[in-house]
Design an enzyme around this catalytic site. Structure first.
Site, PDB file in Angstrom:
ATOM      1  CG  HIS A 123      32.026  87.471  46.726  1.00 32.46           C
ATOM      2  ND1 HIS A 123      31.050  86.626  46.240  1.00 32.46           N
ATOM      3  CD2 HIS A 123      33.014  86.659  47.169  1.00 32.46           C
ATOM      4  CE1 HIS A 123      31.435  85.369  46.404  1.00 32.46           C
ATOM      5  NE2 HIS A 123      32.619  85.367  46.954  1.00 32.46           N
ATOM      6  CD  GLU A 154      33.586  86.037  43.496  1.00 33.25           C
ATOM      7  OE1 GLU A 154      34.593  86.201  44.218  1.00 33.25           O
ATOM      8  OE2 GLU A 154      32.954  84.963  43.467  1.00 33.25           O
TER       9      GLU A 154
HETATM   10  O1  TA6 Z   1      34.928  84.053  45.600  1.00 33.01           O
HETATM   11  C1  TA6 Z   1      34.832  82.660  45.617  1.00 33.01           C
HETATM   12  C2  TA6 Z   1      35.019  82.174  47.042  1.00 33.01           C
HETATM   13  O2  TA6 Z   1      36.306  82.504  47.506  1.00 33.01           O
HETATM   14  C3  TA6 Z   1      34.753  80.674  47.082  1.00 33.01           C
HETATM   15  O3  TA6 Z   1      35.936  79.946  47.354  1.00 33.01           O
HETATM   16  C4  TA6 Z   1      33.719  80.530  48.195  1.00 33.01           C
HETATM   17  O4  TA6 Z   1      34.365  80.353  49.446  1.00 33.01           O
HETATM   18  C5  TA6 Z   1      33.008  81.882  48.097  1.00 33.01           C
HETATM   19  O5  TA6 Z   1      34.062  82.800  47.908  1.00 33.01           O
HETATM   20  C6  TA6 Z   1      32.100  82.219  49.240  1.00 33.01           C
HETATM   21  O6  TA6 Z   1      32.855  82.470  50.390  1.00 33.01           O
HETATM   22  P1  TA6 Z   1      32.036  82.730  51.785  1.00 33.01           P
HETATM   23  O7  TA6 Z   1      33.094  83.040  52.803  1.00 33.01           O
HETATM   24  O8  TA6 Z   1      31.115  83.883  51.528  1.00 33.01           O
HETATM   25  O9  TA6 Z   1      31.258  81.471  52.031  1.00 33.01           O
END
Ligand code: TA6
Length: 297
Positions: free
Chosen positions: A165, A271
């Site tokens: 991520h 990501e």
């Molecule tokens: O990777 C994108 C995502 O899935 C978004 O939908 C947003 O939720 C982000 O990840 C961050 O997620 P988190 O659980 O770290 O707030």
């Protein structure tokens, strides 16, 4: 010292290049800093975004850096993942430093590991061993993620998703990500579940994130260029067939408790992962996913 263990983290310093470094929090094996010069000769600079409001004390997943997402991406959808939290447990458990894998003029590399704890078993009762190898080279950071099914041949397989991520430090309103034209994607910003589950095809040469963007690209090229007027980061991957592009912009960024004021203007999440469908691992098998980040400009 190329590798220094410092309480809650391990710090990598390039043995030859002053200023090139990386910091990995044992909590979540989260890379929270990567400083490197560009191939084009710029001075070493921080290449990742970590929110000034991020918790680094293990109280919650880090808002920034490179959180490791496993065994589920997003809100779990697999019946076997029903007890897991968003993005799984790899990013909110404490990993162990196992060893320094490489330490020479080319760079330095360390291995962290995670094995089932009672708390993990209560939510994901499968025999696994995770290895995460982070390698710092002059202009590059490589992350290798290995998932091993450690069960006897009589134990059932398990299924998972995995993703890096990445919070790439960049001016969100000036970046473009290529090449995604023609790639099928799911738009998670859509208002209804039906619309979010309906694939679209990317029509743009360069994807921007000037608007709230949360796109899951399926069967993507596996190599990405993130470019803006004063910089460029390249991502090359293996075994990671999908890629997510996310920036909440003010619309949702301002509602994220651990997002610093205006933080959404200073990063783009690109990501790479295996998140459309699931990897199925039989006893004794190991799955490997890798990304190589290079600072081009
Ligand atoms: O990777 C994108 C995502 O899935 C978004 O939908 C947003 O939720 C982000 O990840 C961050 O997620 P988190 O659980 O770290 O707030």
């Amino acid at each position: 010292m190329p590798v220094t263990q410092k309480g809650d983290r391990v710090v990598l310093q390039h043995p030859k290049l002053q200023g090139a470094s990386a910091e990995i929090l044992y909590y979540g094996a989260t890379v929270i800093s990567w400083k490197a010069p560009s191939v084009s000769g710029s001075e070493p600079a921080e290449r990742l975004f970590v929110s000034g409001k991020a918790a680094l004390d293990g109280s919650k997943p880090v808002r920034g850096g490179i959180p490791v997402v496993f065994p589920a991406f997003g809100a779990p959808t697999h019946p076997d993942h029903a007890k897991l939290s968003q993005h799984g447990f790899a990013r909110n458990n404490i990993w162990a430093y196992e060893s320094t894998v490489m330490d020479n003029e080319a760079g330095v590399s360390v291995k962290l590991t995670l094995d089932p704890t009672d708390a993990i078993k209560a939510r994901f009762d499968h025999p696994f061993h995770l290895e995460y190898i982070v390698t710092l080279a002059e202009h590059q950071l490589t992350t290798d993620f290995h998932v091993k099914h450690t069960g006897l041949s009589t134990t059932p397989p398990f299924e998972f998703q995995a993703l890096f991520h990445n919070y790439i430090r960049a001016p969100a309103n000036d970046v473009h990500i290529t090449p995604l034209k023609g790639v099928s994607y799911y738009d998670k910003t859509e208002a209804t579940e039906e619309a979010r589950a309906t694939p679209k095809v990317e029509s743009r040469e360069g994807v921007d994130v000037k608007k709230f963007t949360d796109f899951v690209y399926e069967n993507a090229p596996g190599k990405y260029d993130i470019v803006w007027p004063s910089g460029a980061i390249e991502i090359r991957t293996s075994n990671l067939k999908d890629v997510v592009v996310w920036n909440p912009q003010q619309e949702t960024g301002s509602k994220i408790a651990d997002m610093e004021e205006g933080g959404w203007e200073r990063y783009v999440c690109v990501e790479p992962g295996y998140v459309c469908g699931f990897v199925k691992l039989e006893p004794g098998q190991t799955w490997r996913g890798q990304q190589v980040l290079t600072v081009k400009v």
